[in-house]
Write an enzyme that holds these catalytic residues in place. Structure first.
Site, mmCIF file in Angstrom:
data_model
loop_
_atom_site.group_PDB
_atom_site.id
_atom_site.type_symbol
_atom_site.label_atom_id
_atom_site.label_comp_id
_atom_site.label_asym_id
_atom_site.label_seq_id
_atom_site.Cartn_x
_atom_site.Cartn_y
_atom_site.Cartn_z
ATOM 1 N N LYS A 29 89.097 34.151 53.290
ATOM 2 C CA LYS A 29 88.994 33.102 52.283
ATOM 3 C C LYS A 29 88.536 31.672 52.848
ATOM 4 C CE LYS A 29 90.235 32.382 47.995
ATOM 5 N NZ LYS A 29 90.254 33.255 46.715
ATOM 6 N N LYS B 107 95.651 42.515 48.499
ATOM 7 C CA LYS B 107 94.713 42.846 47.175
ATOM 8 C C LYS B 107 93.579 43.688 47.327
ATOM 9 C CE LYS B 107 94.065 38.910 44.986
ATOM 10 N NZ LYS B 107 93.584 37.682 44.411
ATOM 11 N N ASP C 250 85.460 30.980 43.651
ATOM 12 C CA ASP C 250 86.997 30.942 43.349
ATOM 13 C C ASP C 250 87.031 29.467 42.689
ATOM 14 O OD1 ASP C 250 89.699 31.822 44.103
ATOM 15 O OD2 ASP C 250 89.956 29.482 44.182
ATOM 16 N N THR D 190 87.391 39.571 36.903
ATOM 17 C CA THR D 190 88.752 39.207 37.007
ATOM 18 C C THR D 190 89.507 39.430 35.756
ATOM 19 O OG1 THR D 190 87.767 37.927 38.796
ATOM 20 C CG2 THR D 190 90.312 37.685 38.232
ATOM 21 N N SER E 286 83.305 42.715 43.100
ATOM 22 C CA SER E 286 82.698 42.118 44.470
ATOM 23 C C SER E 286 82.111 43.393 45.305
ATOM 24 C CB SER E 286 83.340 40.961 45.025
ATOM 25 O OG SER E 286 83.097 39.696 44.502
HETATM 26 P P1 NDP Z 1 87.749 28.023 37.714
HETATM 27 O O1 NDP Z 1 87.411 26.800 38.379
HETATM 28 O O2 NDP Z 1 86.492 28.638 36.907
HETATM 29 O O3 NDP Z 1 88.891 27.531 36.539
HETATM 30 C C1 NDP Z 1 90.112 27.095 37.067
HETATM 31 C C2 NDP Z 1 90.776 26.768 35.751
HETATM 32 O O4 NDP Z 1 92.208 26.321 36.090
HETATM 33 C C3 NDP Z 1 90.263 25.383 35.084
HETATM 34 O O5 NDP Z 1 90.385 25.448 33.679
HETATM 35 C C4 NDP Z 1 91.229 24.153 36.012
HETATM 36 O O6 NDP Z 1 90.889 23.096 35.170
HETATM 37 C C5 NDP Z 1 92.573 24.823 36.045
HETATM 38 N N1 NDP Z 1 93.192 24.313 36.960
HETATM 39 C C6 NDP Z 1 92.775 24.173 38.358
HETATM 40 N N2 NDP Z 1 93.511 23.403 39.115
HETATM 41 C C7 NDP Z 1 94.723 23.265 38.226
HETATM 42 C C8 NDP Z 1 95.904 22.651 38.251
HETATM 43 N N3 NDP Z 1 96.211 22.176 39.569
HETATM 44 N N4 NDP Z 1 96.721 22.428 37.319
HETATM 45 C C9 NDP Z 1 96.284 22.831 36.147
HETATM 46 N N5 NDP Z 1 95.194 23.621 36.086
HETATM 47 C C10 NDP Z 1 94.240 23.782 37.021
HETATM 48 O O7 NDP Z 1 88.292 28.798 38.807
HETATM 49 P P2 NDP Z 1 88.812 30.505 38.379
HETATM 50 O O8 NDP Z 1 89.013 30.955 36.994
HETATM 51 O O9 NDP Z 1 87.769 31.257 39.054
HETATM 52 O O10 NDP Z 1 90.132 30.817 39.297
HETATM 53 C C11 NDP Z 1 91.368 30.474 38.607
HETATM 54 C C12 NDP Z 1 92.372 31.148 39.456
HETATM 55 O O11 NDP Z 1 92.072 32.584 39.605
HETATM 56 C C13 NDP Z 1 92.618 30.720 41.048
HETATM 57 O O12 NDP Z 1 93.981 30.844 41.265
HETATM 58 C C14 NDP Z 1 91.661 31.757 41.716
HETATM 59 O O13 NDP Z 1 92.166 31.692 43.119
HETATM 60 C C15 NDP Z 1 92.067 33.164 40.837
HETATM 61 N N6 NDP Z 1 91.216 34.008 41.006
HETATM 62 C C16 NDP Z 1 89.878 33.911 40.816
HETATM 63 C C17 NDP Z 1 89.066 35.054 40.906
HETATM 64 C C18 NDP Z 1 87.495 35.149 40.569
HETATM 65 O O14 NDP Z 1 86.668 36.119 40.489
HETATM 66 N N7 NDP Z 1 87.137 33.749 39.810
HETATM 67 C C19 NDP Z 1 89.586 36.479 41.483
HETATM 68 C C20 NDP Z 1 91.161 36.451 41.770
HETATM 69 C C21 NDP Z 1 91.757 35.280 41.534
HETATM 70 P P3 NDP Z 1 89.827 21.995 35.039
HETATM 71 O O15 NDP Z 1 88.720 22.668 34.120
HETATM 72 O O16 NDP Z 1 90.412 20.866 34.424
HETATM 73 O O17 NDP Z 1 89.228 22.009 36.377
#
Ligand code: NDP
Length: 446
Positions: free
Chosen positions: A129, A117, A169, A212, A377
């Site tokens: 990571k 990536k 993350d 993102t 970033s």
């Molecule tokens: P957040 O913690 O801000 O949000 C995660 C969201 O996903 C929440 O709504 C959470 O629910 C939900 N969630 C987490 N685990 C589960 C699960 N097992 N089943 C269903 N829902 C789930 O994280 P991000 O938005 O930052 O990250 C989300 C994804 O994006 C991840 O895969 C991360 O690796 C990827 N990502 C993030 C980046 C970033 O800049 N932040 C960059 C690139 C990729 P709840 O609110 O109930 O916890």
């Protein structure tokens, strides 16, 4: 997994033997190796230099104890991780995840994906990571602070602005980055760009929070336009998750009808009201089901899997790994989905990807589609190095250009290697070749 190339079959077999029970890591490696079949056929020099044998083994893995004291005075212990996977093209770079599901396999799969990536962004960043099995949910601010300080006390020995630059993350947002940065500064007595995703008052970049989600939409827009002459405007969109990535993807996807979190999903036929979601998730740190108490006509369903049965033109999985399986792909296809682009890391299972591609659905893999976060970033690192801050428009404009380039690099590689339109293959090959080239130049360490 079956491979045409005996060499790749042997490499995969070695990875399986060396990392037993690490199913997420093996899934991520298997997908990349499968994509590299045409490279192995054409590039005996890469095989001879053992580049693929080397790239699947992290340069360094750090696992450490994170003791902290909760509000009642009780001592708690979590496990911390940092995987420094590959530094061929720049300092290790990749987020920190705080979630009870974190283990070595999850961190390794994320670190491995991050190599390709980061390479795709065109910026000089290696892959890394980290994280911990600490669950910030239900903890007070003071508890989160004590955890973050303890975590950084060990992590600070292994990172640095020119060595390894972590970011956020799942479970790591502005609050956690602030606590960690403060602790790093106290321990090292230096004000450097050692973390990204920082607050604006102490070296953060405008548009990092949005990056993102916005980047995902820019990528999807380019994919729709170039592959099928379609546009985002007027398309019904379903986004899973309601965290950082989901919320800012939602800001660009105007006709959004469904969102979820860990416990369940909401559907709002009149379009999701983003200000309500932001209040619940970003301000109150509450549950998504509270949305239906505030917006008439919206419904809530327990369990997040069913979100993929909601009819849509575009699906953007933005929650977590393996959340979209074969059954979900069947439901999306039956409802006429035209595109799926991954905001989360590895949210679609291999079975789901195969089904979507076979049905002619445009598919944007995470490595390419969600690279906007790490791209900004990288831009935050540049601003820190020159001790200047760019405007929102400047950063957003660069983000847009980077996402458009990523699409074209992945698409062109898919064409050049006889898999036209298969962006999984294209993104893996394009990301890999740059890192492989740098590794060749740098030689093997004896
Ligand atoms: P957040 O913690 O801000 O949000 C995660 C969201 O996903 C929440 O709504 C959470 O629910 C939900 N969630 C987490 N685990 C589960 C699960 N097992 N089943 C269903 N829902 C789930 O994280 P991000 O938005 O930052 O990250 C989300 C994804 O994006 C991840 O895969 C991360 O690796 C990827 N990502 C993030 C980046 C970033 O800049 N932040 C960059 C690139 C990729 P709840 O609110 O109930 O916890």
């Amino acid at each position: 997994m079956t491979f045409k190339s005996e060499y790749l079959a042997r490499v995969y077999d070695d990875v399986c033997k060396r990392n037993p029970n690490e199913k997420e890591f093996l899934q991520a490696v298997g997908e990349v190796l499968e994509s590299l079949e045409p490279v192995v056929e054409r590039r005996p020099d890469i095989v001879e230099a053992g580049i693929i044998d080397r790239i699947v083994e992290p340069e360094r893995q750090i696992i450490f104890r994170v003791p902290w004291v909760d509000d009642s005075g009780k001592v708690r212990v979590n496990r911390g991780f940092r995987i420094q996977f590959n530094s061929a093209i720049g300092p290790y770079k990749g987020g920190l995840r705080l979630h009870p599901s974190v283990n070595a396999s999850v961190i390794k799969f994320l670190g491995f994906e991050q190599i390709f990536k980061n390479s795709l962004t065109g910026l000089p960043m290696g892959g890394g990571k980290g994280g911990s099995d600490f669950d910030p949910k239900g903890k007070s601010d003071a508890e989160v602070m004590r955890f973050c300080q303890s975590f950084m006390t060990e992590l600070s020995k292994h990172i640095g602005a020119d060595t390894d630059v972590p970011a956020g993350d799942i479970g790591v947002g502005a609050r956690e980055i602030g606590f960690m940065y403060g602790q790093y500064k106290r321990l090292r007595n230096e004000f450097t760009g050692v973390l990204t995703g920082k607050g604006l008052s102490y070296g953060g970049s405008l548009a990092r929070t949005e990056a993102t989600g916005f980047g995902l939409c820019y990528f999807t827009q380019e994919m729709l336009k170039c592959m099928k002459g379609e546009f985002f405007e007027g398309k019904t969109v379903v986004i899973s998750g309601s965290g950082n990535v989901a919320i800012y993807a939602c800001k660009k996807a105007t006709e959004l009808v469904a969102m979820s979190n860990f416990n369940g999903y909401i559907v709002d036929p009149d379009g999701i009201k983003l200000d309500v979601v932001k209040q619940i998730k970003e301000v109150e740190r509450g549950r998504i089901k509270e949305y239906v108490e505030r917006v008439d006509g919206a419904t809530y369903t327990e369990g997040c899997h069913g979100i993929w049965t909601v009819k849509c033109d575009i699906a953007l999985p933005c929650a977590t790994q393996n959340e979209l399986d074969g059954e979900s792909a069947d439901a999306l296809i039956a409802n006429g989905v035209i595109a799926v682009a991954e905001g989360a890391n590895m949210p679609s299972t291999p079975e789901a990807i195969a089904k979507l591609q076979a049905a002619g659905v445009m598919f944007g893999p995470a490595k390419a589609a969600n690279a906007g976060g790490v791209a900004v970033s990288g831009l935050e690192m540049s601003q820190n190095s020159e001790r200047l801050s760019w405007t929102f428009e400047e950063v957003d404009g660069k983000l847009h250009d980077i996402m458009v380039n990523i699409f074209h690099n992945a698409y062109n590689a898919s064409k050049e290697y006889d898999h036209e339109g298969n962006l999984v293959v294209g993104a893996n090959i394009a990301g890999f070749l740059k890192v492989a080239d740098a590794m060749m130049w740098q030689g093997v360490a004896y």
